[in-house]
Design a protein around this motif. Structure first.
Motif, PDB file in Angstrom:
ATOM      1  N   ILE A  39     -40.986  76.769 -54.545  1.00  0.00           N
ATOM      2  CA  ILE A  39     -40.899  78.227 -54.453  1.00  0.00           C
ATOM      3  C   ILE A  39     -39.648  78.557 -53.628  1.00  0.00           C
ATOM      4  N   THR A  40     -38.698  79.264 -54.220  1.00  0.00           N
ATOM      5  CA  THR A  40     -37.512  79.685 -53.449  1.00  0.00           C
ATOM      6  C   THR A  40     -37.232  81.162 -53.747  1.00  0.00           C
ATOM      7  N   ASP A  41     -36.533  81.818 -52.812  1.00  0.00           N
ATOM      8  CA  ASP A  41     -36.200  83.236 -53.011  1.00  0.00           C
ATOM      9  C   ASP A  41     -35.307  83.419 -54.236  1.00  0.00           C
ATOM     10  N   GLU A  42     -34.388  82.487 -54.428  1.00  0.00           N
ATOM     11  CA  GLU A  42     -33.474  82.582 -55.571  1.00  0.00           C
ATOM     12  C   GLU A  42     -34.252  82.522 -56.891  1.00  0.00           C
ATOM     13  N   ARG A  43     -35.188  81.599 -56.986  1.00  0.00           N
ATOM     14  CA  ARG A  43     -35.973  81.469 -58.219  1.00  0.00           C
ATOM     15  C   ARG A  43     -36.903  82.662 -58.412  1.00  0.00           C
ATOM     16  N   LYS A  44     -37.337  83.238 -57.287  1.00  0.00           N
ATOM     17  CA  LYS A  44     -38.253  84.397 -57.383  1.00  0.00           C
ATOM     18  C   LYS A  44     -37.577  85.609 -58.010  1.00  0.00           C
ATOM     19  N   GLN A  45     -36.247  85.598 -58.121  1.00  0.00           N
ATOM     20  CA  GLN A  45     -35.549  86.680 -58.829  1.00  0.00           C
ATOM     21  C   GLN A  45     -35.837  86.596 -60.325  1.00  0.00           C
ATOM     22  N   LYS A  46     -36.196  85.402 -60.786  1.00  0.00           N
ATOM     23  CA  LYS A  46     -36.335  85.189 -62.235  1.00  0.00           C
ATOM     24  C   LYS A  46     -37.761  84.882 -62.692  1.00  0.00           C
ATOM     25  N   VAL A  47     -38.563  84.307 -61.790  1.00  0.00           N
ATOM     26  CA  VAL A  47     -39.938  83.911 -62.151  1.00  0.00           C
ATOM     27  C   VAL A  47     -40.871  84.262 -60.996  1.00  0.00           C
ATOM     28  N   SER A  48     -42.174  84.192 -61.250  1.00  0.00           N
ATOM     29  CA  SER A  48     -43.151  84.372 -60.166  1.00  0.00           C
ATOM     30  C   SER A  48     -43.821  83.034 -59.889  1.00  0.00           C
ATOM     31  N   PHE A  49     -44.412  82.932 -58.704  1.00  0.00           N
ATOM     32  CA  PHE A  49     -45.084  81.683 -58.323  1.00  0.00           C
ATOM     33  C   PHE A  49     -46.474  81.975 -57.779  1.00  0.00           C
ATOM     34  N   ALA A  50     -47.429  81.102 -58.120  1.00  0.00           N
ATOM     35  CA  ALA A  50     -48.718  81.068 -57.421  1.00  0.00           C
ATOM     36  C   ALA A  50     -48.702  79.780 -56.600  1.00  0.00           C
ATOM     37  N   GLY A  51     -48.960  79.890 -55.324  1.00  0.00           N
ATOM     38  CA  GLY A  51     -48.903  78.697 -54.473  1.00  0.00           C
ATOM     39  C   GLY A  51     -48.579  79.066 -53.033  1.00  0.00           C
ATOM     40  N   PRO A  52     -48.212  78.109 -52.211  1.00  0.00           N
ATOM     41  CA  PRO A  52     -47.985  76.714 -52.550  1.00  0.00           C
ATOM     42  C   PRO A  52     -49.300  75.929 -52.685  1.00  0.00           C
ATOM     43  N   TYR A  53     -49.301  74.965 -53.618  1.00  0.00           N
ATOM     44  CA  TYR A  53     -50.478  74.096 -53.766  1.00  0.00           C
ATOM     45  C   TYR A  53     -50.218  72.724 -53.150  1.00  0.00           C
ATOM     46  N   PHE A  54     -48.955  72.508 -52.694  1.00  0.00           N
ATOM     47  CA  PHE A  54     -48.596  71.242 -52.033  1.00  0.00           C
ATOM     48  C   PHE A  54     -47.294  71.481 -51.270  1.00  0.00           C
ATOM     49  N   ILE A  55     -47.167  70.852 -50.112  1.00  0.00           N
ATOM     50  CA  ILE A  55     -45.902  70.970 -49.367  1.00  0.00           C
ATOM     51  C   ILE A  55     -45.350  69.570 -49.091  1.00  0.00           C
ATOM     52  N   GLY A  56     -44.128  69.358 -49.527  1.00  0.00           N
ATOM     53  CA  GLY A  56     -43.446  68.086 -49.273  1.00  0.00           C
ATOM     54  C   GLY A  56     -42.099  68.349 -48.637  1.00  0.00           C
ATOM     55  N   GLY A  57     -41.251  67.332 -48.611  1.00  0.00           N
ATOM     56  CA  GLY A  57     -39.930  67.501 -48.022  1.00  0.00           C
ATOM     57  C   GLY A  57     -38.928  66.576 -48.683  1.00  0.00           C
ATOM     58  N   GLN A  58     -37.664  67.003 -48.666  1.00  0.00           N
ATOM     59  CA  GLN A  58     -36.622  66.181 -49.283  1.00  0.00           C
ATOM     60  C   GLN A  58     -36.399  64.899 -48.485  1.00  0.00           C
ATOM     61  N   ASP A  59     -36.202  63.800 -49.195  1.00  0.00           N
ATOM     62  CA  ASP A  59     -36.051  62.498 -48.550  1.00  0.00           C
ATOM     63  C   ASP A  59     -35.052  61.677 -49.377  1.00  0.00           C
TER      64      ASP A  59
END
Ligand code: GLU
Length: 306
Positions: free
Chosen positions: A142-162
């Motif tokens: 879920i990101t603000d940039e993507r929210k300009q184009k789509v909607s999200f239900a969530g978060p259903y999981f939280i991870g991190g970049q590695d």
């Protein structure tokens, strides 16, 4: 619970490493004899999803389309072990796949009627905008940039970049060590974007899928693969002698179910479905039987408002 045996998990690595059984075909060990370990057979959790046949979602265009069609079209990944995976027999499994099935059942459609569409990271927004898929479940942050184009239900999981590196390479401990290293990630992902934006490396390579990057890493063509830890742990657990995840995350990736922009009724319905699954143990059951097997640990997160 059907848990993959280590032999089976390692067998998947053999398939990944050999390009999914190009030599001798799946299940053969190269001498033409059957190797019982060489299988990438999908295994699912014990969770069952009862179809809610009387459901209605007032004011949702997406729901109207689904009920009229009597099927759902779901966007997924197919090469991400324990998350969104398709085995050589065509079966699908993983945390994202089972959540997609749960949502389908609670929208009144038997999961056997799901039409899966494999959509890579870079094409998710256009697939949702163009009505190519009804919803998308596939490590979608879920990101603000993507929210300009789509909607999200969530978060259903939280991870991190590695970072995923070769097992014998001790030259990297975290993203600061990427200077002068060749880094691979998927086009259109938050992962590649962050490496560039933060200037961690200017030697980046992109592919449509992460499994392409993993092949490059094993072939010594790149030094690291970067994306979410949950995805990387899946690859590492299938090739534990060759690959390792650094375990030093440098972002927060909040996974959401991608929905057509502005369908608030659908967002609320999917959020309700996720909330119920988190409260009644279904989320945990799915997690333990899929993603949890890769070694990741996580609790069900708190959902955003729609
Ligand atoms: N979660 C990140 C994203 O949505 C990376 C994984 C992916 O590409 O699916 O961009």
């Amino acid at each position: 619970m059907r848990i993959r045996t280590m032999a089976a998990v390692l067998g998947v690595a053999a398939l990944i490493l050999s390009g999914c059984g190009q030599e001798g075909g799946p299940g053969e060990n190269g001498n033409g004899t059957e190797d019982p370990a060489a299988t990438d057979k999908c295994e699912s959790s014990d969770a069952t999803f009862e179809v809610d046949s009387g459901v209605t979602v007032e004011g949702s265009k997406t729901f109207d389309k689904i009920s009229k069609a009597g099927k759902v079209v779901v966007g997924v990944k197919a090469d991400q072990p324990f998350l969104g995976y398709k085995d050589t027999e065509g079966n699908r499994c993983g945390f994202d796949i089972e959540l997609a099935q749960l949502i389908s059942a609670k929208l009144g459609v038997d999961p056997s009627k799901i039409e899966y569409k494999e959509i890579p990271s870079e094409n998710r927004e256009t697939a949702l905008q163009g009505g190519e898929v009804d919803y998308y479940v596939g490590t979608y942050s879920i990101t603000d940039e993507r929210k300009q184009k789509v909607s999200f239900a969530g978060p259903y999981f939280i991870g991190g970049q590695d970072l995923l590196v070769r097992k014998d390479d001790d030259s990297m401990k975290g993203p600061e060590d990427l200077k002068g290293k060749k880094v691979c990630s998927a086009t259109g992902s938050t992962s590649i974007q962050r490496i560039r934006d933060e200037g961690y490396s200017d030697d980046t390579v992109e592919f449509k899928t992460y499994s392409d990057c993993v092949s490059q890493l094993l072939d010594q063509k790149v030094d690291a693969v970067t994306t979410d830890d949950a995805i990387l742990m899946g690859y590492a657990s299938q090739a534990p002698d060759s690959l390792k995840v650094l375990g030093n995350t440098f972002s927060e990736e909040r996974y959401g179910v991608g929905l057509p922009k502005g369908d608030k009724a659908m967002c609320e319905k999917v959020s309700d479905i996720l909330k119920t699954a988190m409260d009644d143990g279904t989320w945990q059951k799915i997690y333990d039987g899929t993603l949890g097997l890769s070694g990741t640990t996580s609790e069900a997160p708190k959902l955003d408002d729609c």
